[in-house]
Design a protein around this motif. Structure first.
Motif, PDB file in Angstrom:
ATOM      1  N   UNK A  43       6.823   8.062  -5.884  1.00  0.00           N
ATOM      2  CA  UNK A  43       5.938   7.112  -5.676  1.00  0.00           C
ATOM      3  C   UNK A  43       6.056   5.776  -6.582  1.00  0.00           C
ATOM      4  N   UNK A  44       6.085   4.550  -6.064  1.00  0.00           N
ATOM      5  CA  UNK A  44       6.482   3.437  -6.734  1.00  0.00           C
ATOM      6  C   UNK A  44       5.153   2.976  -7.543  1.00  0.00           C
ATOM      7  N   UNK A  45       5.331   1.811  -8.363  1.00  0.00           N
ATOM      8  CA  UNK A  45       4.210   1.169  -9.107  1.00  0.00           C
ATOM      9  C   UNK A  45       3.255   0.696  -8.326  1.00  0.00           C
ATOM     10  N   UNK A  63      17.469   3.601 -14.126  1.00  0.00           N
ATOM     11  CA  UNK A  63      17.313   4.188 -15.624  1.00  0.00           C
ATOM     12  C   UNK A  63      16.116   5.128 -15.732  1.00  0.00           C
ATOM     13  N   UNK A  64      16.428   6.130 -16.625  1.00  0.00           N
ATOM     14  CA  UNK A  64      15.371   7.022 -16.723  1.00  0.00           C
ATOM     15  C   UNK A  64      14.719   7.080 -18.269  1.00  0.00           C
ATOM     16  N   UNK A  65      13.655   7.016 -18.446  1.00  0.00           N
ATOM     17  CA  UNK A  65      12.684   6.645 -19.506  1.00  0.00           C
ATOM     18  C   UNK A  65      11.223   6.768 -19.322  1.00  0.00           C
ATOM     19  N   UNK A  66      10.657   6.595 -20.086  1.00  0.00           N
ATOM     20  CA  UNK A  66       9.229   6.446 -20.223  1.00  0.00           C
ATOM     21  C   UNK A  66       8.524   5.401 -20.814  1.00  0.00           C
ATOM     22  N   UNK A 108       3.164  12.845 -16.400  1.00  0.00           N
ATOM     23  CA  UNK A 108       1.761  13.160 -16.921  1.00  0.00           C
ATOM     24  C   UNK A 108       1.059  11.715 -17.287  1.00  0.00           C
ATOM     25  N   UNK A 109       1.934  10.761 -18.102  1.00  0.00           N
ATOM     26  CA  UNK A 109       1.305   9.679 -18.465  1.00  0.00           C
ATOM     27  C   UNK A 109       1.701   8.330 -17.691  1.00  0.00           C
ATOM     28  N   UNK A 110       2.805   8.450 -17.025  1.00  0.00           N
ATOM     29  CA  UNK A 110       3.234   7.242 -16.409  1.00  0.00           C
ATOM     30  C   UNK A 110       2.653   7.114 -15.025  1.00  0.00           C
ATOM     31  N   UNK A 111       1.324   6.925 -14.846  1.00  0.00           N
ATOM     32  CA  UNK A 111       0.964   6.630 -13.503  1.00  0.00           C
ATOM     33  C   UNK A 111       1.470   5.347 -12.775  1.00  0.00           C
ATOM     34  N   UNK A 126      12.291  -5.045 -10.804  1.00  0.00           N
ATOM     35  CA  UNK A 126      12.578  -3.645 -11.253  1.00  0.00           C
ATOM     36  C   UNK A 126      11.221  -2.944 -10.732  1.00  0.00           C
ATOM     37  N   UNK A 127      11.747  -1.715 -10.127  1.00  0.00           N
ATOM     38  CA  UNK A 127      10.799  -0.616  -9.559  1.00  0.00           C
ATOM     39  C   UNK A 127      10.600   0.367 -10.592  1.00  0.00           C
ATOM     40  N   UNK A 128       9.490   0.599 -10.678  1.00  0.00           N
ATOM     41  CA  UNK A 128       8.980   2.156 -11.449  1.00  0.00           C
ATOM     42  C   UNK A 128       8.672   3.036 -10.448  1.00  0.00           C
ATOM     43  N   UNK A 129       9.319   4.222 -10.759  1.00  0.00           N
ATOM     44  CA  UNK A 129       9.020   5.436  -9.783  1.00  0.00           C
ATOM     45  C   UNK A 129       8.411   6.639 -10.752  1.00  0.00           C
ATOM     46  N   UNK A 130       7.505   7.191  -9.943  1.00  0.00           N
ATOM     47  CA  UNK A 130       6.906   8.438 -10.623  1.00  0.00           C
ATOM     48  C   UNK A 130       6.538   9.362  -9.712  1.00  0.00           C
TER      49      UNK A 130
END
Length: 197
Positions: A43-45, A63-66, A108-111, A126-130
């Motif tokens: 799921x993207x941002x 890149x993997x991170x939080x 859990x925190x990165x909605x 930059x796309x964020x994925x969760x």
């Protein structure tokens, strides 16, 4: 040495140089054939489900991170963003084929809402994925990473220990190279210039 001999020698030197440059460009990527990668279904941002088809024809800079990372993630993402901007300035048409992607190791925190605010700090594309914990763990493992949360502190906060690398995948989602973030924006831009066709 007469003019004809000089020109022949000069042309031979140019030919050798050109062949060496072609051989350097044609060299296989360092990660060619590595069993790294796999399907993405996250799921993207913006809260939309995305898959590999969403990035068809694009090089993926992963890149993997939080978002709660206190140190290395923001530094590495700043380098990634600066290197990509440098490549965009040098060669806009090739840079357009590069999709930067940040995949959280802390779903859990990165909605999506958290990721939307976070990724905007580093690069406009930059796309964020969760996803679910299971989905994220599958992707992290498939791409050669690891992530392990610490025990929560008294306030409920915790850190996530994770592998630290920027991975360049090809338009076919085959691994190409680890991008040297330790060499700063120049290292990122040079790696993109070397491998993005």
């Amino acid at each position: 040495m007469n003019l004809r001999a000089f020109l022949s020698s000069f042309l031979a030197i140019l030919l050798v140089g050109a062949l060496a440059a072609c051989a350097e460009q044609a060299a296989d990527p360092p990660l060619k054939g590595a069993s790294i990668g796999g399907p993405l279904n996250l799921v993207n941002q913006d809260g939309q489900r995305v898959s590999d088809a969403s990035f068809a024809g694009k090089y993926r800079l992963l890149y993997f991170g939080f978002a709660n990372c206190p140190d290395v993630c923001p530094v590495d993402l700043a380098v990634l963003g600066a290197g990509l901007r440098q490549f965009e300035t040098d060669d806009p048409s090739r840079a357009e084929r590069v999709q930067p992607i940040f995949i959280t190791v802390d779903p859990e925190r990165d909605t999506p809402a958290v990721l939307k605010r976070y990724v905007a700090n580093f690069h406009p594309r930059l796309i964020g994925l969760t996803g679910s914990e299971h989905e994220i763990q599958q992707v992290v493992t498939a791409y050669g990473g690891s992530a392990l949360p610490d025990e929560p502190n008294e306030a409920g906060g915790y850190n996530v220990n994770h592998t630290r690398f920027i991975l360049l995948m090809g338009p076919d989602n085959a691994p190409i190279a680890i991008v040297p973030h330790d060499q700063g924006a120049d290292g990122v831009a040079q790696a993109l210039d070397q491998w993005v066709r």
